[in-house]
Design a protein around this motif. Structure first.
Motif, mmCIF file in Angstrom:
data_model
loop_
_atom_site.group_PDB
_atom_site.id
_atom_site.type_symbol
_atom_site.label_atom_id
_atom_site.label_comp_id
_atom_site.label_asym_id
_atom_site.label_seq_id
_atom_site.Cartn_x
_atom_site.Cartn_y
_atom_site.Cartn_z
ATOM 1 N N THR A 29 -31.010 -32.697 29.578
ATOM 2 C CA THR A 29 -30.671 -33.449 28.369
ATOM 3 C C THR A 29 -31.911 -33.707 27.522
ATOM 4 O OG1 THR A 29 -28.831 -34.541 29.508
ATOM 5 C CG2 THR A 29 -29.646 -35.588 27.501
ATOM 6 N N HIS A 30 -32.995 -34.071 28.206
ATOM 7 C CA HIS A 30 -34.257 -34.304 27.488
ATOM 8 C C HIS A 30 -34.750 -33.011 26.831
ATOM 9 C CE1 HIS A 30 -38.329 -35.686 26.655
ATOM 10 N NE2 HIS A 30 -38.749 -34.585 27.226
ATOM 11 N N PHE A 31 -34.704 -31.902 27.570
ATOM 12 C CA PHE A 31 -35.139 -30.627 27.008
ATOM 13 C C PHE A 31 -34.355 -30.299 25.743
ATOM 14 C CE2 PHE A 31 -36.377 -28.969 31.481
ATOM 15 C CZ PHE A 31 -37.606 -29.612 31.384
ATOM 16 N N PHE A 32 -33.027 -30.483 25.807
ATOM 17 C CA PHE A 32 -32.205 -30.114 24.647
ATOM 18 C C PHE A 32 -32.486 -31.027 23.446
ATOM 19 C CE2 PHE A 32 -28.429 -30.795 22.036
ATOM 20 C CZ PHE A 32 -28.292 -29.521 21.515
ATOM 21 N N LEU A 33 -32.507 -32.339 23.683
ATOM 22 C CA LEU A 33 -32.684 -33.266 22.555
ATOM 23 C C LEU A 33 -34.030 -33.073 21.862
ATOM 24 C CD1 LEU A 33 -31.129 -36.557 24.020
ATOM 25 C CD2 LEU A 33 -30.127 -34.973 22.367
ATOM 26 N N THR A 34 -35.108 -32.971 22.645
ATOM 27 C CA THR A 34 -36.421 -32.784 22.022
ATOM 28 C C THR A 34 -36.524 -31.396 21.397
ATOM 29 O OG1 THR A 34 -37.359 -32.082 24.151
ATOM 30 C CG2 THR A 34 -37.554 -34.417 23.565
ATOM 31 N N GLY A 35 -35.889 -30.396 22.028
ATOM 32 C CA GLY A 35 -35.892 -29.064 21.438
ATOM 33 C C GLY A 35 -35.115 -29.030 20.134
ATOM 34 N N TYR A 36 -34.014 -29.773 20.099
ATOM 35 C CA TYR A 36 -33.207 -29.821 18.864
ATOM 36 C C TYR A 36 -33.998 -30.492 17.731
ATOM 37 C CZ TYR A 36 -29.488 -30.933 15.594
ATOM 38 O OH TYR A 36 -28.727 -31.035 14.454
ATOM 39 N N LEU A 37 -34.636 -31.625 18.040
ATOM 40 C CA LEU A 37 -35.400 -32.325 17.007
ATOM 41 C C LEU A 37 -36.515 -31.434 16.462
ATOM 42 C CD1 LEU A 37 -35.717 -35.897 18.583
ATOM 43 C CD2 LEU A 37 -34.351 -35.244 16.592
ATOM 44 N N PHE A 38 -37.218 -30.759 17.361
ATOM 45 C CA PHE A 38 -38.317 -29.898 16.912
ATOM 46 C C PHE A 38 -37.793 -28.730 16.070
ATOM 47 C CE2 PHE A 38 -40.945 -26.102 17.780
ATOM 48 C CZ PHE A 38 -42.074 -26.484 17.088
ATOM 49 N N THR A 39 -36.761 -28.055 16.559
ATOM 50 C CA THR A 39 -36.221 -26.900 15.832
ATOM 51 C C THR A 39 -35.670 -27.322 14.472
ATOM 52 O OG1 THR A 39 -35.627 -25.906 17.959
ATOM 53 C CG2 THR A 39 -34.631 -24.959 15.998
ATOM 54 N N ALA A 40 -34.956 -28.451 14.443
ATOM 55 C CA ALA A 40 -34.400 -28.926 13.173
ATOM 56 C C ALA A 40 -35.502 -29.287 12.185
ATOM 57 C CB ALA A 40 -33.504 -30.141 13.424
ATOM 58 N N SER A 41 -36.618 -29.796 12.689
ATOM 59 C CA SER A 41 -37.717 -30.176 11.789
ATOM 60 C C SER A 41 -38.412 -28.962 11.193
ATOM 61 C CB SER A 41 -38.738 -31.031 12.539
ATOM 62 O OG SER A 41 -39.493 -30.244 13.453
ATOM 63 N N ILE A 42 -38.278 -27.795 11.850
ATOM 64 C CA ILE A 42 -38.961 -26.582 11.380
ATOM 65 C C ILE A 42 -38.029 -25.690 10.553
ATOM 66 C CG2 ILE A 42 -40.220 -24.510 12.084
ATOM 67 C CD1 ILE A 42 -41.708 -27.098 12.615
ATOM 68 N N VAL A 43 -36.837 -25.409 11.054
ATOM 69 C CA VAL A 43 -35.937 -24.462 10.381
ATOM 70 C C VAL A 43 -34.543 -25.044 10.188
ATOM 71 C CG1 VAL A 43 -37.179 -22.412 11.191
ATOM 72 C CG2 VAL A 43 -35.329 -23.389 12.588
ATOM 73 N N GLY A 44 -34.441 -26.348 10.111
ATOM 74 C CA GLY A 44 -33.143 -26.979 9.955
ATOM 75 C C GLY A 44 -32.443 -26.557 8.674
ATOM 76 N N VAL A 45 -31.115 -26.413 8.737
ATOM 77 C CA VAL A 45 -30.329 -26.047 7.557
ATOM 78 C C VAL A 45 -29.450 -27.204 7.104
ATOM 79 C CG1 VAL A 45 -30.307 -23.594 8.108
ATOM 80 C CG2 VAL A 45 -28.515 -25.069 9.029
ATOM 81 N N ASP A 46 -29.449 -28.282 7.877
ATOM 82 C CA ASP A 46 -28.694 -29.466 7.476
ATOM 83 C C ASP A 46 -29.490 -30.270 6.447
ATOM 84 O OD1 ASP A 46 -26.283 -29.338 8.937
ATOM 85 O OD2 ASP A 46 -27.354 -29.851 10.776
ATOM 86 N N PRO A 47 -28.813 -31.154 5.701
ATOM 87 C CA PRO A 47 -29.522 -31.965 4.704
ATOM 88 C C PRO A 47 -30.670 -32.754 5.337
ATOM 89 C CG PRO A 47 -27.155 -32.186 4.443
ATOM 90 C CD PRO A 47 -27.360 -31.434 5.717
ATOM 91 N N ALA A 48 -31.827 -32.698 4.686
ATOM 92 C CA ALA A 48 -33.001 -33.434 5.174
ATOM 93 C C ALA A 48 -33.869 -33.766 3.968
ATOM 94 C CB ALA A 48 -33.783 -32.621 6.195
ATOM 95 N N PRO A 49 -33.557 -34.861 3.277
ATOM 96 C CA PRO A 49 -34.298 -35.200 2.058
ATOM 97 C C PRO A 49 -35.770 -35.448 2.289
ATOM 98 C CG PRO A 49 -32.884 -37.014 2.772
ATOM 99 C CD PRO A 49 -32.510 -35.835 3.600
#
Length: 261
Positions: free
Chosen positions: A160-180
């Protein structure tokens, strides 16, 4: 039938959660079609299902069983849950779909949550990278790792920790969701290069310094898998990042018409 790995019902709970996540996503995508809105892109749904399947592969079945006693299998599960699954899930744009499927009031509450200070901090590339790669160093290069790896009951928490931290990192680099509050491409490039380097150095460290209780041969096999497998997934991340940067840098007149997704 999924097997329990030290915690009664843990595997069934995870399987049920993944099934619910799949059903909710597909239902939200289908609701847009029924409402007469632009159909949700099919490839987003495929990425979502592949991401959930990747999590299931790492957390349930033979690989999960082997991860309790085989260090290479443990690191394979880490690569699947901490790098591949987050990339697939991020590209499926779940937040965008949720914002479009929810009613106005709930969508506004989600938007306020995304703009809150904790969310801004956690989705900033630097803190996200520290949480992601820094925690791997704390886990595998300190006595903490040996203590946790020897307890199968903690395996679901680690994944669970691997996924959550991996998701945050990936979203911060190549995220396609809204991120003002998304950072510039230059800053993200620096962070992702440093994070990939830290991940590769950790793999080399494990090759020469196995965690306590891990045989040298197993540590070497796991370290090689972490090094080359991590580099392969990092390459995919870099290619996607460069493609986003190239598309953003093109003159407006040469950009394709904006899609609804």
């Amino acid at each position: 039938m999924p097997e329990d790995h030290g915690q009664p019902g843990a595997s069934w709970l995870l399987l049920a959660s993944l099934t619910v996540a799949a059903v909710l996503y597909l239902a939200a995508a289908r609701s847009r079609t029924r409402a007469g809105a632009t159909a949700w892109p099919a490839h987003r749904g495929i990425l979502w299902l592949l991401g959930l399947a990747t999590i299931a592969t790492a957390a349930l079945g033979p690989l999960a069983d082997a991860a309790h006693h085989d260090f290479a299998a443990h690191l394979a599960a880490h690569l699947l849950v901490g790098m591949l699954a987050p990339l697939l899930i991020v590209l499926s744009a779940p937040v965008t779909l949720a914002l479009r499927a929810l009613d106005v009031g709930r969508a506004r509450r989600v938007s306020r949550l995304l703009n809150s200070r904790p969310a801004r901090f956690l989705t900033d590339p630097a803190p996200a990278a520290i949480l992601n790669v820094g925690s791997l160093w704390a886990l595998y290069a300190t006595p903490l790792g040996a203590a946790m790896l020897g307890k199968p009951a903690l395996h679901p928490l680690l994944l669970t920790h691997f996924f959550l931290t991996g998701y945050l990192f990936t979203a911060s680099i190549v995220g396609v969701d809204p991120a003002p509050h998304r950072r510039s491409f230059r800053l993200r490039l620096v962070v992702v290069v440093l994070a990939i380097a830290a991940h590769s150095i950790l793999a080399k460290h494990l090759y020469g310094h196995p965690p306590a209780g891990t045989p040298a041969a197993a540590a070497e096999s796991g370290a090689l898998l972490m090094y080359y497998g991590g580099d392969l997934l990092a390459l995919a991340l870099i290619v996607l990042f460069c493609a986003q940067w190239y598309r953003a840098a093109r003159p407006p007149a040469r950009r394709p018409a904006r899609r609804s997704d």
